[in-house]
Every structure is written in C-alpha cells, then in structure tokens.
Design a protein around this motif. Structure first.
Motif, PDB file in Angstrom:
ATOM      1  N   ILE A 164       3.568 -20.518  -3.441  1.00  0.00           N
ATOM      2  CA  ILE A 164       3.354 -20.393  -4.852  1.00  0.00           C
ATOM      3  C   ILE A 164       4.031 -18.900  -5.215  1.00  0.00           C
ATOM      4  N   VAL A 165       4.919 -18.844  -6.196  1.00  0.00           N
ATOM      5  CA  VAL A 165       5.290 -17.494  -6.778  1.00  0.00           C
ATOM      6  C   VAL A 165       4.728 -16.991  -7.940  1.00  0.00           C
ATOM      7  N   MET A 166       4.024 -15.947  -8.221  1.00  0.00           N
ATOM      8  CA  MET A 166       3.260 -15.539  -9.265  1.00  0.00           C
ATOM      9  C   MET A 166       3.510 -13.974  -9.537  1.00  0.00           C
ATOM     10  N   GLY A 167       3.255 -13.600 -10.549  1.00  0.00           N
ATOM     11  CA  GLY A 167       3.103 -12.058 -10.669  1.00  0.00           C
ATOM     12  C   GLY A 167       1.822 -11.606 -10.100  1.00  0.00           C
ATOM     13  N   ALA A 168       1.825 -10.221  -9.733  1.00  0.00           N
ATOM     14  CA  ALA A 168       0.269  -9.692  -9.432  1.00  0.00           C
ATOM     15  C   ALA A 168       0.044  -8.957 -10.478  1.00  0.00           C
ATOM     16  N   TYR A 169      -1.086  -9.266 -11.096  1.00  0.00           N
ATOM     17  CA  TYR A 169      -1.748  -8.330 -12.371  1.00  0.00           C
ATOM     18  C   TYR A 169      -2.887  -7.381 -11.816  1.00  0.00           C
ATOM     19  N   GLY A 170      -2.600  -6.290 -12.233  1.00  0.00           N
ATOM     20  CA  GLY A 170      -3.877  -5.441 -11.933  1.00  0.00           C
ATOM     21  C   GLY A 170      -3.232  -4.058 -12.160  1.00  0.00           C
ATOM     22  N   HIS A 171      -4.439  -2.970 -12.089  1.00  0.00           N
ATOM     23  CA  HIS A 171      -4.082  -1.665 -12.127  1.00  0.00           C
ATOM     24  C   HIS A 171      -5.128  -0.910 -11.325  1.00  0.00           C
ATOM     25  N   SER A 172      -4.746   0.627 -11.092  1.00  0.00           N
ATOM     26  CA  SER A 172      -5.779   1.282 -10.289  1.00  0.00           C
ATOM     27  C   SER A 172      -6.149   2.342 -10.807  1.00  0.00           C
ATOM     28  N   PRO A 173      -7.193   2.508 -11.625  1.00  0.00           N
ATOM     29  CA  PRO A 173      -7.639   3.427 -12.525  1.00  0.00           C
ATOM     30  C   PRO A 173      -8.807   4.101 -11.465  1.00  0.00           C
ATOM     31  N   ALA A 174      -8.666   5.428 -11.411  1.00  0.00           N
ATOM     32  CA  ALA A 174      -9.480   6.395 -10.525  1.00  0.00           C
ATOM     33  C   ALA A 174      -9.592   5.856  -9.006  1.00  0.00           C
ATOM     34  N   ARG A 175      -8.409   5.106  -8.564  1.00  0.00           N
ATOM     35  CA  ARG A 175      -8.584   4.664  -7.289  1.00  0.00           C
ATOM     36  C   ARG A 175      -9.531   3.442  -7.053  1.00  0.00           C
ATOM     37  N   GLU A 176      -9.557   2.918  -7.985  1.00  0.00           N
ATOM     38  CA  GLU A 176     -10.514   1.663  -8.083  1.00  0.00           C
ATOM     39  C   GLU A 176      -9.486   0.327  -8.327  1.00  0.00           C
ATOM     40  N   LEU A 177      -9.062  -0.460  -7.532  1.00  0.00           N
ATOM     41  CA  LEU A 177      -8.486  -1.676  -7.879  1.00  0.00           C
ATOM     42  C   LEU A 177      -8.855  -2.564  -8.807  1.00  0.00           C
ATOM     43  N   VAL A 178      -8.349  -2.988  -9.868  1.00  0.00           N
ATOM     44  CA  VAL A 178      -8.741  -3.776 -10.984  1.00  0.00           C
ATOM     45  C   VAL A 178      -7.628  -4.960 -11.129  1.00  0.00           C
ATOM     46  N   LEU A 179      -8.079  -6.087 -10.755  1.00  0.00           N
ATOM     47  CA  LEU A 179      -7.132  -7.143 -10.474  1.00  0.00           C
ATOM     48  C   LEU A 179      -7.546  -8.285 -11.578  1.00  0.00           C
ATOM     49  N   GLY A 180      -6.551  -9.123 -11.951  1.00  0.00           N
ATOM     50  CA  GLY A 180      -6.705  -9.963 -12.957  1.00  0.00           C
ATOM     51  C   GLY A 180      -7.191 -11.301 -12.214  1.00  0.00           C
ATOM     52  N   GLY A 181      -8.152 -12.127 -12.785  1.00  0.00           N
ATOM     53  CA  GLY A 181      -8.851 -13.080 -12.171  1.00  0.00           C
ATOM     54  C   GLY A 181      -8.087 -14.015 -11.449  1.00  0.00           C
ATOM     55  N   ALA A 182      -6.962 -14.517 -12.037  1.00  0.00           N
ATOM     56  CA  ALA A 182      -6.060 -15.352 -11.386  1.00  0.00           C
ATOM     57  C   ALA A 182      -5.562 -14.853 -10.122  1.00  0.00           C
ATOM     58  N   THR A 183      -5.136 -13.610 -10.312  1.00  0.00           N
ATOM     59  CA  THR A 183      -4.432 -12.802  -9.002  1.00  0.00           C
ATOM     60  C   THR A 183      -5.552 -12.576  -7.739  1.00  0.00           C
ATOM     61  N   ARG A 184      -6.665 -12.253  -8.165  1.00  0.00           N
ATOM     62  CA  ARG A 184      -7.606 -12.082  -7.116  1.00  0.00           C
ATOM     63  C   ARG A 184      -8.082 -13.439  -6.460  1.00  0.00           C
ATOM     64  N   THR A 185      -8.200 -14.610  -7.182  1.00  0.00           N
ATOM     65  CA  THR A 185      -8.514 -16.080  -6.862  1.00  0.00           C
ATOM     66  C   THR A 185      -7.529 -16.309  -5.676  1.00  0.00           C
ATOM     67  N   VAL A 186      -6.320 -16.267  -6.318  1.00  0.00           N
ATOM     68  CA  VAL A 186      -5.208 -16.781  -5.466  1.00  0.00           C
ATOM     69  C   VAL A 186      -5.223 -16.065  -3.909  1.00  0.00           C
ATOM     70  N   LEU A 187      -5.259 -14.572  -4.029  1.00  0.00           N
ATOM     71  CA  LEU A 187      -5.107 -13.755  -2.868  1.00  0.00           C
ATOM     72  C   LEU A 187      -6.321 -14.331  -1.867  1.00  0.00           C
ATOM     73  N   GLU A 188      -7.604 -14.485  -2.382  1.00  0.00           N
ATOM     74  CA  GLU A 188      -8.670 -14.952  -1.763  1.00  0.00           C
ATOM     75  C   GLU A 188      -8.552 -16.176  -0.972  1.00  0.00           C
ATOM     76  N   TRP A 189      -8.108 -17.287  -1.756  1.00  0.00           N
ATOM     77  CA  TRP A 189      -8.202 -18.440  -1.389  1.00  0.00           C
ATOM     78  C   TRP A 189      -6.982 -19.285  -1.227  1.00  0.00           C
ATOM     79  N   ALA A 190      -5.885 -18.933  -1.517  1.00  0.00           N
ATOM     80  CA  ALA A 190      -4.676 -19.771  -1.264  1.00  0.00           C
ATOM     81  C   ALA A 190      -4.679 -20.137   0.359  1.00  0.00           C
TER      82      ALA A 190
END
Length: 279
Positions: free
Chosen positions: A245-271
């Motif tokens: 699967i080829v996809m962009g990783a969407y998210g940012h890191s405010p105050a050292r806390e990672l905030v990921l997009g829903g699809a990004t997190r789901t794919v990282l956890e369950w692919a």
C-alpha cells in the motif's frame, strides 16, 4: 536510475527484525543501494526511592538489554553472509531513540521499519509511537513491514491511496521504483466518484504514472464515509491482492504529542501487507 541509493533499516530484539533486514537486503540488491542497519532501542527505566519531601520517584535510564542487542547482532552477521549487498552496522547507546534515528534517516533515501506487535514483549524497549514519530519528523519515506505474513521487495500488485495533498505526492514519487516493476497498480482517491473533479484527478494521476513508466493502472471507488477510510483501504488491499500500500502519512506533533489522521493510524496498526508512507 533508481533513487533508492541508501536504505536505513531499524533493528531491535524482536524476531521480526530478521524479516525487515532480509527485505532491506533484497531491496538493496535490486536497486544497488547502500544498506545501514541501525540497532535502536530505549534503555530500561529504573525507579529510585522518593526524594525527601515526599516527591514521586524519579525514573533513571538503565542499560540496553544485552540479549536484544546480541539477537540483533547475530541476525545482522548471519544475513551478511547470505547477501552480496554491502551493509553497515550502527547502534545507539542510550541516546534519545527517535531523535537519533531521525538524524540517521535524514541522509537516507528509505527507512525500513516494523509495525508494532503488541504481543511481542521483546519490542517493548522501542517507543510505542516510534514508526509514526520518525516518519513525521524525518520527512523521509518509510516501508513499514507488518508483524506477520510474507513480504516482497517487488510486489506484483500495489494499491495507491491518493489524496490531493503534499503527503500523497511525496509517497507516490518516492515509491516509483517499486511501482515501475509492479504488474498492476490500483488507484483509489479520497473523493467521491460523483465529484466533478474526480475524473480530472484520476486522469492527471494516470498521466503522471505513465510518464514514469507505470502503465498498468486500475481505478477503484473511494469509501463512502471518510471516517472509515482506513478500514476500507485495508479491505480494498485484500480484495485486489495488493502486496504493498502506498499512501501519505497525515499528522502533526503539537507539544510533543503525536496527532495522526484516522486512516493513517488505522493502517499503521492493522495493515497485513507492507505500507510505503511519506509525510
């Protein structure tokens, strides 16, 4: 000429580290890349007695688990004998894991990382957010290897998840060496097929891929609800038989806390197949 001239693979004490390194060796051989294996784990944390005044215990960094290092080193040496590609061993010795790994990644063309296996205790000395943290911080593409199943350095079928954003463009561009060798490239865009811009977007995407030697493309409809995009993408990968699967990783890191997009997190956890990501 391939743009994958240098590959950085993450090693730890898990059994799956061998799969990552073996895959990295095969990629290095296919693309004539320099390969670096970096053993990077966090030291154990030791709790000390409370300080005077009843303050809570202050954690102290302990030592790197010697068994995990020995396991990774043995894997490195064994595969070094099995592959002709040049590879170097490096290791962290108590430095901040994410920050130090990122510094190595900045001068690499690709990171080969491992999906976190919640059942493998040997991987608990790697930060739980390691993969997403180094992807977001380095800006370099990563090939994330699932914690189970077979993997290939040249998958016959690839699923490209397109979203009209920088992250998607970066992932697509850097994955071109693998897309060129694929027999089928399946395309899905994060927009409704009824959207007037859908046809134009897919046409531009096909034209771009064709210019780069990727001609066997097939289009698929996007999921009806964006909040289920990750699950739908994984289902589509299974339906098409995609090995990548080829996809962009969407998210940012405010105050050292990672905030990921829903699809990004789901794919990282369950692919269940490797994922090529870029931020």
């Amino acid at each position: 000429m391939s743009t994958l001239r240098s590959i950085l693979v993450h090693l730890d004490g898990t059994d799956r580290a061998e799969v990552r390194l073996r895959l990295a060796h095969r990629l290095a051989a296919l693309h004539e890349s320099a390969l670096t294996a970096l053993f990077a784990v966090s030291p154990s944390v030791l709790a000390v007695l409370p300080m005077i005044g009843g303050l809570p215990p202050m954690p102290m960094a302990g030592d790197i688990d010697p068994d995990h290092r020995a396991h990774a080193a043995a894997v490195f040496e064994r595969l070094l004998q099995d592959h002709a590609s040049r590879s170097d061993w490096r290791e962290l010795r108590g430095e901040p894991v994410v920050e130090s790994f990122v510094q190595h990644a900045l001068t690499s063309d690709l990171m080969v990382l491992g999906q976190r296996d919640p059942r493998d205790k040997a991987g608990f000395d790697v930060p739980a957010d390691f993969v997403e943290a180094v992807v977001l911080a380095s800006g370099k593409p990563a090939l994330v290897v699932p914690f189970a199943g077979r993997v290939s350095p040249n998958p016959a079928k690839v699923l490209v998840a397109w979203r009209g954003a920088r992250e998607s463009a970066r992932a697509l561009e850097t994955a071109l060496p693998l897309l060129r060798s694929a027999q089928e490239v399946h395309l899905v865009a994060a927009m409704s097929a009824a959207d007037p811009a859908h046809g134009t977007t897919m046409s531009r995407l096909r034209d771009y891929l064709r210019l780069h030697g990727v001609r066997q493309t097939r289009e698929h409809k996007a999921p009806a609800e964006d909040r289920h995009a990750g699950e739908a993408l994984l289902s589509l990968a299974q339906e098409t038989g995609a090995g990548l699967i080829v996809m962009g990783a969407y998210g940012h890191s405010p105050a050292r806390e990672l905030v990921l997009g829903g699809a990004t997190r789901t794919v990282l956890e369950w692919a269940a197949v490797p994922v090529w990501m870029a931020h």
